[in-house]
Design an enzyme around this catalytic site. Sequence first.
Site, PDB file in Angstrom:
ATOM      1  N   ARG A 893       0.832  -1.201   0.000  1.00  0.00           N
ATOM      2  CA  ARG A 893       0.000   0.000   0.000  1.00  0.00           C
ATOM      3  C   ARG A 893       0.870   1.256   0.000  1.00  0.00           C
ATOM      4  O   ARG A 893       0.530   2.257  -0.637  1.00  0.00           O
ATOM      5  CB  ARG A 893      -0.952   0.007   1.200  1.00  0.00           C
ATOM      6  CG  ARG A 893      -1.903   1.207   1.220  1.00  0.00           C
ATOM      7  CD  ARG A 893      -2.972   1.077   2.271  1.00  0.00           C
ATOM      8  NE  ARG A 893      -4.034   0.180   1.886  1.00  0.00           N
ATOM      9  CZ  ARG A 893      -5.114   0.533   1.176  1.00  0.00           C
ATOM     10  NH1 ARG A 893      -5.233   1.788   0.752  1.00  0.00           N
ATOM     11  NH2 ARG A 893      -6.039  -0.337   0.891  1.00  0.00           N
ATOM     12  N   GLU A1274     -10.073   5.148   7.326  1.00  0.00           N
ATOM     13  CA  GLU A1274      -8.646   5.437   7.202  1.00  0.00           C
ATOM     14  C   GLU A1274      -8.303   6.699   6.408  1.00  0.00           C
ATOM     15  O   GLU A1274      -7.333   7.382   6.745  1.00  0.00           O
ATOM     16  CB  GLU A1274      -7.942   4.231   6.561  1.00  0.00           C
ATOM     17  CG  GLU A1274      -7.965   2.997   7.436  1.00  0.00           C
ATOM     18  CD  GLU A1274      -7.500   1.756   6.705  1.00  0.00           C
ATOM     19  OE1 GLU A1274      -6.368   1.313   6.949  1.00  0.00           O
ATOM     20  OE2 GLU A1274      -8.276   1.232   5.880  1.00  0.00           O
TER      21      GLU A1274
END
Length: 1338
Positions: A893, A1274
């Site tokens: 990520r 997030e």
Amino acid sequence: MSKEEHRIFHNGETMDEYESSLVFFVNGKKVVEDNIDPSWTLLQYLRTKLRLCGTKLGCAEGGCGACTVMVSKYHRAEDKVRHIPVNACLAPVCSMHGLAVTTVEGIGSVKTKLHPVQERIAKSHGSQCGFCTPGIVMSMYTLLRNMPKPSMEDLEVTFQGNLCRCTGYRPIIEAYKTFTEDWEKMRASKLTNGNGCGMGKDCCMLKDRKVELYSESEFVPYHESQEPIFPPELKLKDQWDKQSLHFKSKEISWFRPTNLMDLLKLKSKFPKAKIVVGNTEIGIETKFKHLTYPVLIQPSQITELEVLDITDEGLKVGAAVTLEALNECLKEQMKILPEWKTRVFKALVETLHYFGGKQTRSVACVGGNIITASPISDLNPIFMVAKIELELQSVDGSRRVLMDQNFFTGYRKTILNEDEILIGILLPFSEEYQYIHAHKQSRRRDDDIAIVNAAINVKFDEDSKKLKDISMAFGGLAPTTKLITNFSEVLGMEWLEDVLDKVYEVIMRELVLDSEAPGGMIAYRRALPLSFFLKTFIALKKELNMHEVDSRDLSAFKKLSFQTPKSSQVFQLVPEDQKDIDLVGRPINHVAAEMQATGEAIYFDDIPKIENEAYMAYVYSTKAFANIISIDASEALAMDGVVGFISAKDIKIGCNKFGPVVQDEEVFITKQVTCQYQMLGAIVANDQQIAQKAARKVAVDYEELHPVIVSIEDAIKHNSFYDKERKIECGDVDGVFETTRNIIKSNCRTGYQEHFYLETHGCLVVPKEVDDLEIYTSSQHHAEITDLVSRILNIPQNRIVTKIKRIGGGFGGKQSRGVPIAVTAAIAANKFRRPIRIMLDRDEDMASTGGRHPFFTKYKVAFNDYGKILAIDAELYANAGCSLDLSLEVMERAVLHIENAYKIENLRVIGKICRTNLPSNTAFRGFGAPQAMLAAETMIRNISEFVGKDPVDIAMKNLYREGDKTHYNQDMINCNLTRCLEQCVDSSNYHERKLSVQKFNKENRWKKRGISVVCTKYGVGFGVPFLEQAGALVNVYTDGSVLLTHSGVEMGQGLNTKMIQVASRVLKIPADMIYISEVSTDKVPNSSPSAASVGSDLNGVAVKKACEEIRMRLKPIINKNPKGEWKEWIKDAYFNRISLSATGYHYTPEITYDWDTNTGTPYNYFTYGVACTEVEVDCLTGDHQLLRTDIVMDLGASLNPAIDIGQIEGAFMQGYGLFTLEEMVYSPSGTVLSKGPGSYKIPGFGDIPIEFNVSLLEGVGNPKAVYSSKAVGEPPLFLASSALFAIREAMKSARLGQYMPPYFRLHAPATAEKIRMLCDDHITERIKKCENTWNVIP
């Protein structure tokens, strides 16, 4: 009442008769305990004996406030009941004798009636995971019992001792400001719209939009007359006040004498006895340092120790007077006495404001603060320069001593003899020409221990105004509080710059810190005393009017202090034609908010003890890298109450491995430990205390190995990497760098961050018939627990049921690291055939379960003269710890988010994973993206400084647009980044405020402001196709009620609330007919972890499909009776043998990505956002304050604006901790030194922006998620880096004022130490740069 009548003799003399029955009241009910264990805390008694589980265990050191209760005492002399907030985790239950305790259950219930304090926090969306809520409720309740109409300042003080990791605090403050007198006045004069805006209904935010998430007009009015009465028995009878007490267990005796002579006799008989008042120090020593004090004496009934009397010389203060009582007395005297006479008092009052939390100050006493002899005591420096006199007494007589340089004889040692008691102190009045200033710098302003503190005493001649005397005392720079008095060379001088230089020289000479000094931060700690004196120097110049003071210098002594917060929340209203029953898009309350506010919401450790239940405690490794020679549990097994010991020997060969992706960790270590706090085995015993004590007796022999690798730099040096790395390259990177003249090479880094969920890891495993197991856990991934338990115990998964009601916060930390805890408990339950419970203590949790990966990024960026980025070449290094866990996925990520929100045609990025000897790091909100995105935003700043343009202009020039492709070739669809940026810049008045900031900075030398704007683009999804799935089960009962089960875990994110909203819309029934009990593997199997922000996306569609199936089956019934109602249709369906149970299943289509070819679609869509933050920095200490934050987020069509805005605010404050405040400290040997809230500081109530505005972008949708919504958990976290960059802008101004280069590196977190030492000035020039060897940055 049972009664033990005995007498204790001393030299033939008889002491008073002692009682052995503990009597106190809890929620109005009398409690009589004839066999109390003096080692028990009030919290243990409430939860274990009385089963009042609303009071939570968060830290066991009085640092989080989750255990707050109200303790009330009737003061006969005043005929008044006083109420104080108390940390039940530290308060000894023995100290409750004759008192009344009120817990959260005692003030209201969802079954009867909520108290207004409970109702308002619930309705204002101030409870998310809910674990901290009861403690916050009780802090507010106690304030109201003492002060029915408090001020906003009172509110600020009340919550200094409470922490919340979920909400961002804003909704809690908004809820409780409605009790204040200030709010009542504003509402009466219609000067507010309920969100702090003075424009009321004319607020610009109200134009066709919604700013109210709740209606204050619906709140139940509060009046103190409605409160329960104080127990009459405690008022009418004074017998419990007069009783001398003696409680005894096998190891501890607790005495409460009622007169001074008995106290002195006891101290003579037991010279090593500890005197206990608040237990704020001894409680921590016994819990975490495992010290045992056989005799404890409580002096609370000794009149001489409770004195607060004004004399001709000053204020006489009894040693047992609490800090809060002292504070109130000092404030009263400051109103009465001349100002010059109370300057010592003022210094103390200012210092006490930041001394611990309200709970601590309410019980900790003056004498304890002195005798504890802490080298970082906030009060002792003031006491020393004020020359207080101490009265000491023993059975042999009394003496008076001054608190001077001879009082402290060593680390935590004083001149007191073992049999002496501190009776009290005389706090002298200040003289007319005497000035005392106190200073303190800590990691966080509220409720934090000092890094360095100081008291500076200056006296002038009456006529000449020349210096007559100077003395200073400092804490945090030596093993004791350090008093400096040898300033003879400046005496007789005028208060001019010559004095400043000479005093600096004395301080530098007297305060010398070795590079290995405990606490680290050597240069910073040496600089602070000089900074403190400069503040005092300028303040006195102004106060004395001796000489003209440059107006730019006045900011030196102006403190960053509390201001009444204000906020706005803007979101789009649902369409006017949307039916009231349809709740999608409405800001409804969290479905469990009221239960959480009353303490009736159940967490796993609230489950009552099961018959024959045992407790488990781990034996941890104490070395970071070593071979195990032997493990000997024989001494532990010989202890009474110990059931047994489990280790790797209890696991079948070949089954001792685990890991969420790669199974590279052992459940129990067999041969070699690779970090401290790995599990070597576990003791099972009849209760927690026995199990933990026995675990410490297990002997382990090691052969230490080298090198111990702690930091990323260590890993690079020793080539210690996992063999997995990730690389993406697009465009012609090398070609661009060869042909471009504008190139910057630099680096940035982010530190470790602890999850600090308020509920620690734990589980309860209950063996059923044969191999069946029932597991209750605080995990984000119940299916993985079932899978691993099945594999290790060789039991089919269909025999294992794992259940989760809710968890007290997760943030990724409970995704994989809780699995071995459940597995080991299952091993023990299976072996001993007994229920097994374990809940990690806070220090265990922090030291063993890992956190956010520290990242170090080296980059090179090429750009043109206008600031357009042409190419980036970056290397990312992540500190994974001792196992891979999810580190590869975190790095993936990070690599995919290296560009943040910016289109980069030519980009090369490589991610490397460092293997170190630290506990394995794991998932954390953002999952590697914030660490990588920080590099992109740092590059934007680098470029803006190089080309001389505003960072906002550089961002706008490089921003992604609709139709662009990312460096991993995913199309940008529905890209609203430009809209978000333009709206945020406009609504925050960025350009106007930037000019105001520049003006402020020109006018102030020692305070500087900065303002910054940051964008974010966050890819939503796991990035792994098989995890992109979820299931749901809908059961409709014949009364029409609906039981809904899905595969997601409720951890405060409001998942259950949103799922009920979805089900309510599809089924077309009221939400109160739908109930979610728990998640369980026997209802919805094979679930993915509740992570990656996709809980609502995946489960929402699954729930929608299941409900649609029910509606489809009901269609013939409805067609026959279209005017009927839901309950009728359900009855008819049942009698027509139509199934009223349906499942739903959903997976995200088209999710695939090939790392080898750089093709595919790793994410379902993107969430966008922009934040603008303004800060003010104290250049002399490094302290700072958030002045204002404006956030604009594209969340599509929000399912629930209240929950989503709460998630934005909570994520922002957690990110603020990451980028500015939270710093984990490790030793070079790999020891975790930050193990609790005392040493690791998350943001508190006082850290939120003074103005906090959140807007959801309007008129947007998202076809790829349920009802056009978007993920929120997030994505907002990275926006908090706007605070980091705003701080950097302020520091740039400070450096330019000192003719320092404007470019510098400010790594995250931007702690006070870093800020101060990079704001170079004449003070930092004096400090020799020295290498800090005490701790290591990971």
